[in-house]
Motif scaffolding. Structure first.
Motif, PDB file in Angstrom:
ATOM      1  N   ASP A 231     -42.210  57.882  41.099  1.00  0.00           N
ATOM      2  CA  ASP A 231     -42.383  59.257  41.578  1.00  0.00           C
ATOM      3  C   ASP A 231     -41.980  59.416  43.040  1.00  0.00           C
ATOM      4  N   THR A 232     -41.673  58.308  43.718  1.00  0.00           N
ATOM      5  CA  THR A 232     -41.311  58.364  45.136  1.00  0.00           C
ATOM      6  C   THR A 232     -39.951  59.043  45.306  1.00  0.00           C
ATOM      7  N   LEU A 233     -39.746  59.652  46.461  1.00  0.00           N
ATOM      8  CA  LEU A 233     -38.462  60.292  46.746  1.00  0.00           C
ATOM      9  C   LEU A 233     -37.321  59.285  46.623  1.00  0.00           C
ATOM     10  N   ALA A 234     -36.183  59.752  46.119  1.00  0.00           N
ATOM     11  CA  ALA A 234     -35.048  58.871  45.829  1.00  0.00           C
ATOM     12  C   ALA A 234     -34.572  58.114  47.066  1.00  0.00           C
ATOM     13  N   ASP A 235     -34.537  58.758  48.219  1.00  0.00           N
ATOM     14  CA  ASP A 235     -34.073  58.088  49.439  1.00  0.00           C
ATOM     15  C   ASP A 235     -34.949  56.883  49.782  1.00  0.00           C
ATOM     16  N   GLU A 236     -36.257  57.024  49.588  1.00  0.00           N
ATOM     17  CA  GLU A 236     -37.178  55.927  49.887  1.00  0.00           C
ATOM     18  C   GLU A 236     -37.004  54.788  48.896  1.00  0.00           C
ATOM     19  N   ILE A 237     -36.827  55.131  47.613  1.00  0.00           N
ATOM     20  CA  ILE A 237     -36.599  54.086  46.607  1.00  0.00           C
ATOM     21  C   ILE A 237     -35.310  53.328  46.922  1.00  0.00           C
ATOM     22  N   GLU A 238     -34.256  54.058  47.236  1.00  0.00           N
ATOM     23  CA  GLU A 238     -32.967  53.421  47.533  1.00  0.00           C
ATOM     24  C   GLU A 238     -33.096  52.466  48.713  1.00  0.00           C
ATOM     25  N   ALA A 239     -33.814  52.879  49.760  1.00  0.00           N
ATOM     26  CA  ALA A 239     -33.970  52.027  50.942  1.00  0.00           C
ATOM     27  C   ALA A 239     -34.732  50.753  50.612  1.00  0.00           C
ATOM     28  N   VAL A 240     -35.810  50.872  49.823  1.00  0.00           N
ATOM     29  CA  VAL A 240     -36.612  49.700  49.457  1.00  0.00           C
ATOM     30  C   VAL A 240     -35.801  48.751  48.576  1.00  0.00           C
ATOM     31  N   VAL A 241     -35.059  49.301  47.608  1.00  0.00           N
ATOM     32  CA  VAL A 241     -34.254  48.467  46.707  1.00  0.00           C
ATOM     33  C   VAL A 241     -33.131  47.781  47.477  1.00  0.00           C
ATOM     34  N   THR A 242     -32.482  48.508  48.372  1.00  0.00           N
ATOM     35  CA  THR A 242     -31.403  47.919  49.176  1.00  0.00           C
ATOM     36  C   THR A 242     -31.912  46.695  49.938  1.00  0.00           C
ATOM     37  N   LYS A 243     -33.057  46.836  50.576  1.00  0.00           N
ATOM     38  CA  LYS A 243     -33.632  45.731  51.355  1.00  0.00           C
ATOM     39  C   LYS A 243     -34.027  44.569  50.446  1.00  0.00           C
ATOM     40  N   ARG A 244     -34.666  44.884  49.321  1.00  0.00           N
ATOM     41  CA  ARG A 244     -35.148  43.809  48.434  1.00  0.00           C
ATOM     42  C   ARG A 244     -33.987  42.999  47.847  1.00  0.00           C
ATOM     43  N   PHE A 245     -32.891  43.649  47.497  1.00  0.00           N
ATOM     44  CA  PHE A 245     -31.780  42.955  46.853  1.00  0.00           C
ATOM     45  C   PHE A 245     -30.857  42.251  47.849  1.00  0.00           C
TER      46      PHE A 245
END
Length: 343
Positions: A231-245
C-alpha cells in the motif's frame, strides 16, 4: 443552430401512479418492481424500470425515509491508501453496476491515513445516513465489524476476520495466492522478496503465511520488504527495492501484493541493470488486466474484484431487506494454472 428546450414550468413530476397508468399495472406492483421484490417477474421489472426511465421518474428520498425509515443508500467505506488505479476502481464499478436498476444508490465515503477508521462507520450508523455499509481491508479483530454487529446494522465486508462473527463477506484466498505465487516461480529461483500488504490486515497475514510456508517447503529463502508494504507509495517502494537489490545476497524473485507494488519493484530492480525474466521474476495479482502491457515477463494472476463487488451488493441487499441470502459468504480460490506470463 437548434436551441435546447426550456424546462416546462408547472409540469408535475412523474409518480408511481404515472408509471402505473403507462404500463397498465397496479401502483403496488409498480412500487414492488422498483424495489426489486423477488415475487415480481423479471420481465415486469424491466418494463417498469424502462418506463420509469423514459418518464424521468425519480424517487423522493425524503418521502421514502419518512414513510419507511430507509434511505435506499448503501455506503462503501474505503481507505485512501487503497490501490485506486486497479483494485478499488473495479470494486466501486462492480458494486454500482450490481445496484443499477434497484432501489439502492451507492455513495463512497473515504477515510484518510491519519483518521480513525471507526469515524466514518460510526457517523453512518449514528446518523442513519445509509441502510448498510460495505467495507474492505478487514483486520483479524476489527472494531468496525464488532460495532456494526452490536448495533444490528447491516453490513458486508470484502475480506474476513478472526472474530467468529457470522456476517456477509467475499474474499480472495490470499493464502492460496501466496502459496501458488511461490510454486509458479522457475525452479532456479532461490530467494523470495515479498512486498506484502500491511500485516495488521487479514489478507496481509494470509498472503505472508502462504508464501513463507511454500518457500520453506521448496528450501527457498524468504524475506519481507521493510519498511514498505504493497500500500506504500510507488516512489517509496521503488527506492527501497533499488537499494535492496544492490546488496548481497540479492533476491531473485519478488511477490507483490498490488499492481502498483509490482510496477515499482520492476523499476527498482531494473535500475541496477537486471533483466526481468532472466535475472529475476515478479509474481503479482491484479484486478484489471494491465501488468502484461507494462512487462510481459511478469507472472500474473487475476483477482475477480468484479465478482466480489456484485456478490457483496447482493448479499447486503438481502441483509437490509431481512431476506435469507442465496449466498452470504464467498471465497475466490486461485489455481496454479491461473498464473501466467504474457510471453
Amino acid at each position: 443552430m437548434t436551441e435546447s428546450p426550456l424546462p416546462v414550468i408547472g409540469v408535475e413530476r412523474p409518480t408511481l401512479k404515472t408509471i402505473a397508468a403507462a404500463t397498465g399495472l397496479a401502483i403496488a406492483t409498480v412500487s414492488r418492481a422498483l424495489k426489486d421484490a423477488p415475487d415480481i417477474g423479471e420481465e415486469t421489472k424491466r418494463r417498469v424500470r424502462e418506463t420509469a426511465l423514459r418518464l424521468g421518474y425519480r424517487q423522493n428520498r425524503a418521502a421514502v425515509r419518512l414513510r419507511t425509515g430507509k434511505t435506499n443508500v448503501i455506503a462503501l467505506v474505503l481507505s485512501t491508501e487503497a490501490d485506486v488505479m486497479n483494485h478499488t476502481s473495479k470494486l466501486i464499478y462492480s458494486i454500482a453496476a450490481a445496484l443499477r436498476g434497484t432501489a439502492y444508490h451507492l455513495v463512497v465515503m473515504p477515510f484518510f491515513p491519519d483518521q480513525d477508521p471507526m469515524e466514518p462507520v460510526r457517523y453512518i450508523v449514528e446518523t442513519e445516513s445509509a441502510d448498510g455499509i460495505i467495507l474492505n481491508q478487514t483486520k483479524p479483530d476489527d472494531p468496525r465489524i464488532r460495532y456494526m454487529t452490536d448495533h444490528h446494522f447491516p453490513f458486508a465486508t470484502h475480506g474476513r476476520s478472526d472474530m467468529a462473527l457470522d456476517h456477509p463477506y467475499f474474499d480472495f484466498d490470499n493464502e492460496a495466492f501466496g502459496t501458488l505465487a511461490v510454486q509458479s516461480l522457475p525452479s532456479q529461483r532461490r530467494h523470495v522478496y515479498m512486498i506484502a500488504p500491511p500485516r495488521n490486515h487479514m489478507y496481509g497475514r494470509h498472503m505472508i503465511m502462504g508464501a513463507s510456508q511454500a518457500a520453506a517447503a521448496r528450501g527457498m529463502r524468504f524475506e519481507l520488504a521493510e519498511p514498505v508494504t504493497s500500500d506504500t507509495l510507488a516512489d517509496e517502494i521503488e527506492a527501497v527495492v533499488t537499494k535492496r537489490f544492490q546488496q548481497d545476497p540479492m533476491p531473485d524473485a519478488i511477490i507483490a501484493g498490488s499492481t502498483n507494488a509490482a510496477m515499482a519493484a520492476a523499476a527498482g530492480v531494473e535500475f541496477g541493470g537486471k533483466k526481468l525474466g532472466i535475472d529475476f521474476d515478479i509474481v503479482s495479482k491484479e484486478a484489471i488486466r494491465f501488468l502484461h502491457r507494462f512487462r510481459k515477463e511478469m507472472i500474473v494472476v487475476q483477482e475477480d474484484v468484479g465478482r466480489a463487488g456484485s456478490f457483496l451488493a447482493r448479499a447486503l441487499q438481502d441483509a437490509i431487506e431481512g431476506r435469507a441470502p442465496k449466498e452470504g459468504q464467498g471465497l475466490e480460490v486461485p489455481r496454479l494454472s491461473d498464473f501466467r506470463t504474457g510471453i
